[in-house]
Design an enzyme around this catalytic site. Structure first.
Site, mmCIF file in Angstrom:
data_model
loop_
_atom_site.group_PDB
_atom_site.id
_atom_site.type_symbol
_atom_site.label_atom_id
_atom_site.label_comp_id
_atom_site.label_asym_id
_atom_site.label_seq_id
_atom_site.Cartn_x
_atom_site.Cartn_y
_atom_site.Cartn_z
ATOM 1 N N PHE A 1 29.270 17.565 6.526
ATOM 2 C CA PHE A 1 30.669 17.649 6.125
ATOM 3 C C PHE A 1 31.224 16.215 6.063
ATOM 4 C CE2 PHE A 1 35.179 18.216 7.466
ATOM 5 C CZ PHE A 1 35.607 18.867 6.335
ATOM 6 N N LYS B 1 38.794 26.649 12.023
ATOM 7 C CA LYS B 1 38.258 27.602 11.058
ATOM 8 C C LYS B 1 38.046 28.932 11.781
ATOM 9 C CE LYS B 1 37.559 23.514 9.034
ATOM 10 N NZ LYS B 1 36.716 22.423 9.497
ATOM 11 N N ALA C 1 31.641 25.468 12.497
ATOM 12 C CA ALA C 1 33.025 25.797 12.154
ATOM 13 C C ALA C 1 33.178 27.221 11.617
ATOM 14 C CB ALA C 1 33.558 24.792 11.130
ATOM 15 N N TYR D 1 46.968 20.329 34.745
ATOM 16 C CA TYR D 1 46.197 19.193 34.236
ATOM 17 C C TYR D 1 44.696 19.421 34.415
ATOM 18 C CZ TYR D 1 44.827 14.432 33.164
ATOM 19 O OH TYR D 1 44.249 13.337 32.582
HETATM 20 C C1 LIG Z 1 36.393 21.141 9.342
HETATM 21 C C2 LIG Z 1 35.010 20.773 9.631
HETATM 22 C C3 LIG Z 1 34.710 19.680 10.457
HETATM 23 C C4 LIG Z 1 35.775 18.756 11.007
HETATM 24 O O1 LIG Z 1 36.643 19.418 11.839
HETATM 25 P P1 LIG Z 1 38.200 19.029 12.005
HETATM 26 O O2 LIG Z 1 38.666 20.101 12.924
HETATM 27 O O3 LIG Z 1 38.815 19.058 10.669
HETATM 28 O O4 LIG Z 1 38.233 17.686 12.629
HETATM 29 C C5 LIG Z 1 33.379 19.425 10.703
HETATM 30 N N1 LIG Z 1 32.404 20.170 10.183
HETATM 31 C C6 LIG Z 1 32.655 21.227 9.383
HETATM 32 C C7 LIG Z 1 31.538 22.027 8.832
HETATM 33 C C8 LIG Z 1 33.954 21.557 9.084
HETATM 34 O O5 LIG Z 1 34.197 22.585 8.259
#
Ligand SMILES: *Cc1c(COP(=O)(O)O)cnc(C)c1O
Length: 463
Positions: A127, A260, A219, A75
């Site tokens: 985004f 990503k 990302a 944890y």
């Molecule tokens: C995917 C993404 C997010 C959001 O992330 P999640 O993991 O889908 O919550 C934020 N900013 C960018 C540039 C992204 O590509």
């Protein structure tokens, strides 16, 4: 003699396979009706090639799976957390590493802490979830991408760059109400276009002069670093890792959707230096995500991410990744399909307005094109246009967004070149038949992030 191959091959071989779903056109029409013509409503088992997103859809390596097995599920103070912390510190140079279950959790925590009603958060482009979280905190989300970033035909190599004059003016006039400046790398909403190091350095200088923190929405930091290496003068001899490290060191903090370039199926983090801000973020984290050493993730997820963040900077991987996107882009361009130029790091964007000039922006050409790709070929893409970023006005009319794009996002390490060839053939077919496509109208929509759940109805053919 030295063999100097031109073919960029997938730098992996496949050992575990998943059957590809195959469907018939009649069934796909039924599935579309059940989903109210919203592709988010389809079952994945009814999709042959799923290019809806590259988020959390990648394939993990054997090293990542091995790390998962060895993940520490304690944890508090899990070994897997410290592995991740070390990797993120090395990459970003930031002291505080706060795991979150995905990117939007990091956004909500950060803007929940720094956001205030009447304040403004500038970015190249926000985004969609970022915009929603900035706005939910009471702030205005202001997009300041350069003019070329809004022109689908421009071949500018760094269309994700921030418009420095506009940022300077904003910071001069309203600097006191800017909690932070955000730069999205690569600029997802603007077409996955990279931000140059020169631009990041200039944004850094501006934010420093005005005493405003700079954050990366990172990302796709590795794809951005690779595109800097390929496209920016003086950068070709540096490693992608060195470039990525410099990008992070120009910023005061970063928030990441690890789904990503983390090469994992779930995960995210915040990385920052400010002790007081980190303390407040951790407090918010405990309230909704979990204890600060796991942040809503399992220990095994932290372990897989620690490996993924290193693997993603492997230059053979990045070369293959960017080459696959370029291949899809070049073949479609050669067939006369209107595209957002140049290709970015993770996706090819069809310019739906130019593709379907007979469908007015109010009649949602991007949605019409995505629906046709699914109906004809079982390919699932995503509309990035009026459905996602426009809105319905008081009289019930659609207010279009600046562009109507359809994104074909390539999941990481999932599809082979013949899958991509199939996509090329399908898009060319729909392009040849484009005059038979019709627009759609929205028949029901939720108040925020409507694209995920709104229902559509095809418009009748013009008589
Ligand atoms: C995917 C993404 C997010 C959001 O992330 P999640 O993991 O889908 O919550 C934020 N900013 C960018 C540039 C992204 O590509």
């Amino acid at each position: 003699m030295t063999f100097a191959p031109k073919t960029i091959i997938e730098p992996f071989k496949v050992r575990s396979v998943e059957p590809l779903p195959m469907t018939e056109r009649d069934d796909r029409l039924r599935h579309l009706e059940t989903a109210r013509f919203n592709l988010f409503g389809l079952r994945a088992e009814h999709v042959t090639i799923d290019l809806m997103t590259d988020s959390g859809t990648g394939a993990m390596s054997q090293e990542q799976w091995a790390a998962m097995l060895a993940g520490d599920e304690s944890y508090a103070g899990s070994r897997s957390f410290f592995e991740l912390e070390a990797v993120v510190r090395d990459l970003t140079g930031k002291k505080h590493v706060i795991p979150t279950h995905q990117g939007r959790a990091a956004e909500r925590i950060l803007f929940g802490v720094v956001g205030q009603r009447g304040h403004v958060v500038p970015a190249n482009n926000h985004f969609d979830t970022t915009r929603a979280n900035v706005e939910a905190s009471g702030c205005e989300a202001l997009d300041l991408v350069i003019a070329e970033g809004k022109d689908p035909t421009s071949d500018h190599p760094f269309k994700g760059d921030v418009d420095l004059d506009r940022l300077d003016t904003l910071l001069r006039e309203r600097g006191a109400s800017v909690p932070l400046v955000l730069v999205t790398v690569t600029n997802n909403t603007g077409g996955g276009q990279p931000v140059s190091l020169a631009n990041l350095r200039a944004v850094r200088a501006l934010t420093q002069r005005h005493g405003v923190p700079l954050f990366l929405d990172c990302a796709r930091f590795a794809e951005n670093a690779w595109l800097i290496k390929e496209r920016e003068e003086g950068q070709s001899s540096r490693s992608a890792e060195e470039i990525a490290q410099e990008m992070f060191r120009l910023a005061d903090g970063a928030m990441m959707s690890a789904k990503k370039d983390g090469l994992v199926n779930i995960g995210g983090f915040l990385a920052l230096d400010d002790d007081e801000l980190a303390r407040r973020c951790r407090n918010a984290l405990i309230l909704t995500e979990g204890f600060p050493t796991y942040g809503g993730l399992a220990g095994r997820d932290l372990a897989a991410l620690a490996v993924g963040l290193r693997e993603v900077l492997d230059e053979r991987y990045l070369a293959y990744r960017v080459a696959s996107v370029r291949y899809l882009h070049e073949r479609l361009a050669a067939a006369g399909v209107p595209l957002l130029n140049p290709p970015g790091g993770h996706a090819v964007y069809l310019d739906a307005r130019a593709f379907l000039p007979h469908i007015a922006p109010e009649d949602l050409p991007g949605q019409a094109l995505s629906v046709a790709l699914y109906l004809e070929a079982g390919i699932r893409a995503v509309e990035i246009g009026t459905v996602m970023f426009g809105h319905t006005d008081a009289s019930g009319r659609q207010v279009p967004s600046p562009m109507d794009l359809v994104r074909l996002a390539l999941p990481r390490r999932v599809y082979t070149q013949s899958h991509v060839d199939y996509v090329i053939e399908a898009v060319r077919y729909v392009h040849e038949e484009r005059r038979s496509l019709r627009g759609l109208r929205i028949v029901d929509e939720p108040p925020t992030l409507r694209h995920f759940d709104c229902g559509f109805e095809p418009l009748e053919a013009a008589t």
